[in-house]
Design an enzyme around this catalytic site. Structure first.
Site, PDB file in Angstrom:
ATOM      1  N   HIS A   1       0.805  -1.231   0.000  1.00  0.00           N
ATOM      2  CA  HIS A   1       0.000   0.000   0.000  1.00  0.00           C
ATOM      3  C   HIS A   1       0.834   1.275   0.000  1.00  0.00           C
ATOM      4  CE1 HIS A   1      -3.553  -2.303   0.057  1.00  0.00           C
ATOM      5  NE2 HIS A   1      -3.658  -2.514   1.355  1.00  0.00           N
TER       6      HIS A   1
ATOM      7  N   HIS B   1      -9.954   1.676   0.897  1.00  0.00           N
ATOM      8  CA  HIS B   1      -9.795   0.461   1.689  1.00  0.00           C
ATOM      9  C   HIS B   1     -10.853   0.343   2.798  1.00  0.00           C
ATOM     10  CE1 HIS B   1      -7.783  -2.833   3.731  1.00  0.00           C
ATOM     11  NE2 HIS B   1      -6.717  -2.761   2.938  1.00  0.00           N
TER      12      HIS B   1
ATOM     13  N   GLU C   1     -11.533  -4.111  -2.427  1.00  0.00           N
ATOM     14  CA  GLU C   1     -10.721  -3.030  -2.978  1.00  0.00           C
ATOM     15  C   GLU C   1     -10.585  -3.185  -4.488  1.00  0.00           C
ATOM     16  OE1 GLU C   1      -6.967  -3.107  -0.551  1.00  0.00           O
ATOM     17  OE2 GLU C   1      -8.135  -4.696   0.426  1.00  0.00           O
TER      18      GLU C   1
END
Length: 326
Positions: free
Chosen positions: A89, A159, A293
């Site tokens: 991420h 998210h 996601e």
């Protein structure tokens, strides 16, 4: 300073934080009253500590990158390895940790921006990103855009962890999930894709007709298809352009359809939760919510056969994800 924004439309209220361009609450109208359907932290300090990416906008590159290393136009770049030896991420100082600037907001929409300098978390090029959140009758959406002054990679997503029975109501084992994806990307034990794109046919990852998450998880464990006791898998969504990625239905009957133009959908069942305090004051058990996601494929810069995630000067990255109650 972190700003708190409130958006509202018929049957929906969205609460946003400028820190991480984060969805903190997603309240929907039901016959029993308002119900928050996403997980969130009880205090700002937990968002600042980036515990679990709850509701955050993640980037520059969502999901994992092998060995925290990419090659862009022949040049190798070493990235921040915040999940050693890999990156997840966007690195430890990724977009979810940054204060986004609120450009403008009205009752039904808000637009935020972030400038990521050249070398941020090891990525090349200065990237200017925007996130526009909107609410409408019984739904919401986000549109991300990005431009760069040098070749780089970009893969942005939101998210949120969904529990359609209500935040803090228990686990999501009795949620039924249908995914419009006939293939998935197998991974190594550390979550890095092998590079294969495999059919879901005949596996516990076949959600095309809809499966209860708890029952599917038990079958996947038997087939050794789970990660850390649950799902953490990228599905290759059938079709192109904006189309339905998945449909989630809670035990109470509330449904949510997610649509996007992205090629992939990461499904993560939140098996790491172990008593964290949520926005309602309830503590989260394992599988307190499922993260859905929309995304480019994990580790795409290191797999030429995956959908391209390179962004060059003069191009605009743009993607939209829509959440519609049903």
């Amino acid at each position: 300073m972190t700003e708190l924004l409130h958006l509202s439309a018929e049957g929906v209220r969205l609460e946003l934080l400028s820190l991480g361009a984060t969805m903190r609450r997603f309240d929907v109208a039901t016959a029993e009253g308002w119900r928050n359907i996403i997980l969130g932290h009880s205090q700002l300090a937990d968002y600042q500590a980036n515990l679990g990416f709850l509701g955050a906008s993640v980037g520059r590159f969502a999901n994992r990158i092998d060995q925290a290393r990419i090659t862009v136009e022949g040049q190798v770049y070493e990235l921040d390895a915040n999940e050693p030896p890999n990156q997840v991420h966007g690195g430890g100082g990724g977009f979810s940790r940054c204060e986004w600037r609120v450009l403008e907001s009205e009752q039904t929409w808000a637009e935020l921006s972030l400038t990521s300098p050249d070398g941020d978390q090891g990525f090349p090029g200065q990237v200017r990103a925007t996130a526009r959140f909107e609410v409408f009758s019984h739904g919401a959406q986000v549109t991300y855009t990005a431009t760069t002054d040098a070749p780089t990679v970009v893969n942005l997503t939101t998210h949120p962890y969904f529990n359609l029975d209500g935040e803090g109501s228990g686990n999501i084992d009795h949620h039924r999930l249908q995914i419009a994806g006939s293939h998935f990307t197998p991974t190594r034990p550390d979550g890095i894709p092998t590079g294969e794109v495999r059919t879901v046919s005949g596996t516990a990852l076949d959600f095309r007709d809809g499966e209860f998450l708890g029952a599917a998880r038990l079958r996947a464990e038997a087939e050794q298809l789970t990660r850390n006791g649950g799902f953490d898998h990228n599905f290759a969504i059938d079709g192109a352009d904006v189309r339905r990625h998945c449909r989630l239905v809670g035990a109470t009957g509330l449904g949510l359809e997610i649509s996007s133009d992205q090629p992939g959908l990461q499904v993560y069942t939140g098996d790491h939760f172990a008593g964290e305090l949520g926005t309602s004051g309830q503590r989260y058990p394992a599988r307190a919510g499922v993260a859905l996601e929309t995304q480019g494929f994990p580790d795409a810069p290191n797999h030429p056969g995956f959908p391209n995630t390179v962004l060059r000067p003069g191009q605009e990255y743009r993607t939209t994800t829509r959440w519609q109650l049903c």
